[in-house]
Design a protein around this motif. Structure first.
Motif, PDB file in Angstrom:
ATOM      1  N   LEU A  23       0.831  -1.203   0.000  1.00 52.17           N
ATOM      2  CA  LEU A  23       0.000   0.000   0.000  1.00 52.17           C
ATOM      3  C   LEU A  23       0.869   1.258   0.000  1.00 52.17           C
ATOM      4  O   LEU A  23       0.592   2.225  -0.720  1.00 52.17           O
ATOM      5  CB  LEU A  23      -0.919  -0.014   1.221  1.00 52.17           C
ATOM      6  N   LEU A  24       1.921   1.238   0.812  1.00 53.93           N
ATOM      7  CA  LEU A  24       2.842   2.380   0.859  1.00 53.93           C
ATOM      8  C   LEU A  24       3.451   2.633  -0.514  1.00 53.93           C
ATOM      9  O   LEU A  24       3.505   3.775  -0.986  1.00 53.93           O
ATOM     10  CB  LEU A  24       3.947   2.096   1.883  1.00 53.93           C
ATOM     11  N   VAL A  27       0.811   4.058  -3.108  1.00 55.87           N
ATOM     12  CA  VAL A  27       0.583   5.499  -2.954  1.00 55.87           C
ATOM     13  C   VAL A  27       1.828   6.281  -3.358  1.00 55.87           C
ATOM     14  O   VAL A  27       1.733   7.326  -4.016  1.00 55.87           O
ATOM     15  CB  VAL A  27       0.175   5.820  -1.502  1.00 55.87           C
ATOM     16  N   ALA A 312      -4.574   2.118   6.253  1.00 52.72           N
ATOM     17  CA  ALA A 312      -4.624   2.884   5.008  1.00 52.72           C
ATOM     18  C   ALA A 312      -4.198   4.321   5.231  1.00 52.72           C
ATOM     19  O   ALA A 312      -3.476   4.915   4.415  1.00 52.72           O
ATOM     20  CB  ALA A 312      -6.030   2.837   4.421  1.00 52.72           C
ATOM     21  N   SER A 316      -0.923   5.644   3.601  1.00 52.33           N
ATOM     22  CA  SER A 316      -1.135   6.671   2.585  1.00 52.33           C
ATOM     23  C   SER A 316      -0.325   7.922   2.894  1.00 52.33           C
ATOM     24  O   SER A 316       0.282   8.515   1.997  1.00 52.33           O
ATOM     25  CB  SER A 316      -2.621   7.009   2.477  1.00 52.33           C
ATOM     26  N   GLY A 319       3.130   7.016   2.233  1.00 53.47           N
ATOM     27  CA  GLY A 319       3.328   6.950   0.793  1.00 53.47           C
ATOM     28  C   GLY A 319       3.422   8.328   0.166  1.00 53.47           C
ATOM     29  O   GLY A 319       4.217   8.552  -0.761  1.00 53.47           O
ATOM     30  N   GLY A 357      -4.857   5.326  -1.817  1.00 52.52           N
ATOM     31  CA  GLY A 357      -4.664   4.403  -0.704  1.00 52.52           C
ATOM     32  C   GLY A 357      -5.960   3.852  -0.178  1.00 52.52           C
ATOM     33  O   GLY A 357      -6.112   2.637   0.037  1.00 52.52           O
ATOM     34  N   CYS A 360      -7.733   1.585  -2.923  1.00 53.51           N
ATOM     35  CA  CYS A 360      -7.044   0.305  -3.111  1.00 53.51           C
ATOM     36  C   CYS A 360      -7.337  -0.651  -1.960  1.00 53.51           C
ATOM     37  O   CYS A 360      -7.610  -1.838  -2.172  1.00 53.51           O
ATOM     38  CB  CYS A 360      -5.536   0.534  -3.211  1.00 53.51           C
TER      39      CYS A 360
END
Length: 829
Positions: A23-24, A27, A312, A316, A319, A357, A360
């Protein structure tokens, strides 16, 4: 608090790290690309507008009302004025028809003028760069005007009734290449000196330019309201209408950046989906335990939803910070290579990063976790109980919707989005069938091989569903990386160097009939090849099928609001192609009926079809012709091109002048002086400096794209790691059993390596096929480049797949042969 405690526990156990990392990275990749793309696009558009000397230009054949200038000043816009006309210049007994450009103090609004105190000086280190035109009483001239008039710098020349000092040589001006009609040997003067020349009289052909610059929103709003006061004489010039080749270059750069964003997004989303599936599988026992302690389904869903939301949010934000650092690093590299002032991206890309983020995680990670509350508490004791999960169809549908939304938002190109998405999922479906077929065929071969091969193929076939899924994941990642590699190498290089080395860099305009043969002979003596000599007359299209076009048609087709250049030729130019209809040899030409071939874009805007009747006004004389063909042409060829090409002889009675183009190397530039002494009324358009500017800008765009592609590679690596890591549970279990039964580490390691080699080779083969098809589709419908196969992928795909997947697989599987069998079996019990 319970959600946060569970989140911290899951993080410490390592179960969330892969999901958080995916996830990181998702983003970071998309936000870095979005922010940098926004900054690069803004800077390139601003720099490209220096080809106009402003953000917008209002062009008119009449003097504009002074009230318009006051309105622009109140709106906070920068403004300048120029006017252009042709006039004779005199020095003693010598005279020459020059292109006069009168400029106000603020000219240019964008870009710089480059001047020199030495004629024919092209050394950039000795040129002066200034942001204003000549002072009153002085003129700046092209180097070649000095020998034509027999004067030196500091000498005097006359324009009309006024005398001026030729004080400087003008080398470059930002808006030099915005028109081919009035460019000859340049004389630049101050606009306040024009009345003293007394050359502008009623009926004089003057081009007035009103240059405007400012914030895009303010400028657009001002021009929208100003249009209401425009007459038929005014039109707005922007980069798209002025520099089609340069505008196409920027559009191509935006397409490449959009493609990079899409591929990065697909890879990152794939990594999140794999990590989320693994996270859900490992939490069946935890959910069963919570249910045995009395937690209801809603409570469990709430616990996991809160965990995902916090994860998240943290990932995010992280990210976004990583994406900001990455884009700053890339921006610093670009700024160090080119004098490019990157603009502020605005808040929108950062908001899109946060949105990425959350979306997803919602569409990729939530579906696998949704059915966890249906797990019975007895699952803690009974591992053989089947656990229902959300339908694969709905999981795939949610993922496709999320990817489509994000891809469309980031690329801002629905055609590019549709081509990539449709091609991607069509290839994915085809790849699944091919993977099953290859596994079936490999069973026979594997059973006849050595023990390590038999172990590898047995493992692949025993987990057929997961094997196919892994092949698809590996193939997808490798395919997208191959596409990026080809985009980086062949497509970008083909785009960057699309202009031939000896493309015409000078246009010859206003050649009279009696000058055609002497000019041909002159260039033949210099061993220079003219790119044809095209007769040309200026005319206005006034009727289509015996009716005058309406206002809507005039808005869609800019050619309806001005005079167009008409020409005829008996042979189809090399860079033209007939799309519909027939060329002259296939028609019956009797000299009484004329035919015309129309360029495809103009035909589309005017909704022309074969057989339509067009009527032109040539200086008040009527010219009628029937549309006999629709053709495409290459505007980037630097050869003379025309919207309307007539059948042979159609323009003979209208006293045409002739137009040609020619490539003149720098060392043969003096031939221009010979030409102008021989034919002083010929206008020579020097595009060599303009071509150099365009090529420099193209290099900046492509280098920016290359740096962005580095981010996409990180996403590809993350997908491969996630896919390998997802299969570790059953690999550890099988390895533990084999070692407990006496298999050696060497045999287990060998079979594991062979298994990953097979997976990688099969995935690489599918990736090669998919990449080739996807690239061909992009060349045909998106990038509009010639179709070209890429044989380097045919061997590289399987080989790269085998090497990468085997390397990552062995690194991730090192625990298989290093951990004691008893420890492995206890952990999985």
């Amino acid at each position: 608090m319970l959600s946060l405690k569970l989140l911290w526990r899951n993080w410490r156990s390592g179960e969330l790290r892969l999901l958080a990392a995916a996830l990181l990275l998702a983003v970071a990749v998309v936000s870095a690309i979005a922010i940098f793309t926004q900054r690069l696009e803004g800077a390139l558009i601003k720099q490209s507008n220096t080809f106009l000397g402003a953000d917008r230009v209002v062009r008119s054949s009449r003097q504009l009302p002074p009230a318009w200038y006051d309105s622009a000043e109140k709106a906070g816009l920068q403004q300048a004025q120029t006017l252009s006309f042709n006039s004779m210049s005199f020095a003693g007994d010598a005279m020459y028809l020059a292109d006069i450009k009168a400029v106000s103090d603020a000219y240019p609004l964008l870009g710089e003028l480059e001047i020199s105190e030495e004629p024919f000086n092209q050394q950039s280190d000795s040129l002066q760069k200034i942001k204003s035109g000549p002072p009153r009483g002085e003129v700046w001239v092209d180097s070649r005007l000095l020998p034509l008039l027999g004067i030196e710098l500091g000498g005097q020349l006359f324009i009309g009734e006024a005398e001026f000092t030729a004080s400087k040589v003008i080398v470059r001006e930002p808006d030099r290449g915005d028109s081919l009609s009035l460019l000859g040997t340049r004389i630049m003067m101050h606009i306040d000196d024009v009345p003293a020349t007394e050359v502008i009289q009623p009926g004089s052909r003057i081009r007035y330019n009103w240059l405007l610059a400012g914030e895009e929103a303010v400028l657009t709003s001002f021009l929208d309201s100003a249009k209401e006061q425009f007459s038929s004489h005014e039109r707005i010039i922007d980069l798209q209408s002025s520099q089609r080749g340069l505008a196409r270059t920027l559009d191509r750069g935006k397409q490449f950046l959009g493609l990079a964003a899409m591929i990065g997004l697909l890879l990152a989303g794939l990594a999140i989906a794999i990590a989320a599936q693994q996270f859900a599988r490992r939490h069946t026992d935890q959910v069963a335990l919570l249910k045995s302690l009395g937690a209801g389904a809603n409570k469990i869903r709430s616990l996991y939803a809160k965990q995902l939301f916090v994860l998240a949010l943290i990932a995010s934000v992280g990210g976004l910070l990583l994406g900001e650092l990455l884009q700053r690093l890339i921006a610093s590299v670009v700024s160090s290579m080119y004098p490019l002032d990157l603009a502020f991206a605005g808040l929108l890309p950062y908001g899109l990063g946060l949105f990425t983020g959350l979306l997803c995680l919602l569409c990729f990670a939530l579906p696998p976790l949704w059915n966890l509350p249906t797990i019975p508490p007895i699952r803690v004791l009974r591992r053989d109980i089947h656990i229902a999960s959300v339908s694969s169809f709905w999981q795939a549908a949610l993922g496709i919707i999320a990817v489509f939304i994000l891809v469309a938002v980031y690329s801002q190109d629905l055609i590019l989005t549709a081509v990539v998405m449709l091609g991607f999922f069509a290839l994915l479906s085809l790849a699944a069938l091919i993977a099953l077929l290859m596994l079936k065929l490999g069973r026979v071969w594997g059973s006849r091989s050595g023990s390590s091969w038999r172990l590898a193929w047995a493992s692949l076939l025993r987990h057929r569903g997961q094997t196919v899924a892994q092949i698809l994941v590996f193939a997808t990642a490798i395919m997208l990386l191959l596409v990026i590699f080809v985009v980086r190498t062949s497509l970008i290089e083909e785009w960057r160097y699309k202009l031939p080395e000896e493309a015409p860099n000078h246009f010859l305009v206003n050649i009279a009939q009696h000058e055609v043969e002497p000019i041909k002979q002159l260039f033949a003596d210099e061993q220079l090849e003219l790119q044809g000599l095209f007769p040309m007359v200026r005319a206005r299209l006034v009727e289509i099928n015996n009716s005058k076009p309406g206002d809507k048609v005039k808005e869609q087709a800019e050619v309806m609001n001005r005079e167009a250049n008409l020409s005829w030729t008996d042979t189809l130019p090399d860079d033209n192609q007939i799309l519909e209809g027939k060329w002259w040899p296939q028609l019956e030409l009797d000299g009484k009926k004329h035919f015309v071939s129309v360029e495809k874009e103009i035909a589309q805007r005017l909704k022309l079809k074969l057989g339509d009747q067009l009527k032109f006004s040539v200086g008040g004389l009527a010219l009628e012709a029937e549309v006999s063909s629709i053709r495409s042409l290459e505007w980037d060829s630097m050869r003379p091109n025309f919207y309307f090409l007539f059948s042979p002889g159609a323009l003979d009675s209208y006293a045409p002048t002739y137009l040609s183009s020619v490539y003149i190397p720098a060392q043969q530039k003096p031939v221009i002086n010979k030409l102008l002494r021989q034919s002083p009324t010929v206008l020579v358009v020097e595009l060599d400096l303009v071509i150099e500017q365009i090529q420099n800008l193209t290099a900046q765009v492509s280098d920016g794209v290359e740096l962005v592609l580095v981010l996409v590679l990180l996403a590809g690596v993350m997908v491969l790691l996630a896919a390998v890591n997802a299969s570790m549970d059953y690999r550890l279990q099988e390895a533990g059993i084999l070692r407990a039964l006496g298999s050696s580490r060497r045999r287990i390691l060998g079979s594991t390596a062979l298994e990953f080699i097979c997976l990688g080779a099969l995935a690489g083969l599918l990736a090669m096929i998919g990449a080739e098809l996807l690239l061909l589709a992009m060349q045909q419908w998106v990038l509009e480049t010639p179709l070209q196969a890429h044989p380097e992928l045919w061997l590289a795909g399987p080989l790269i797949g085998a090497i990468i997947v085997c390397s990552m697989g062995l690194w991730a599987s090192r625990k298989v042969v290093t951990a004691p069998p008893m420890q492995v079996l206890r952990e999985l019990a």
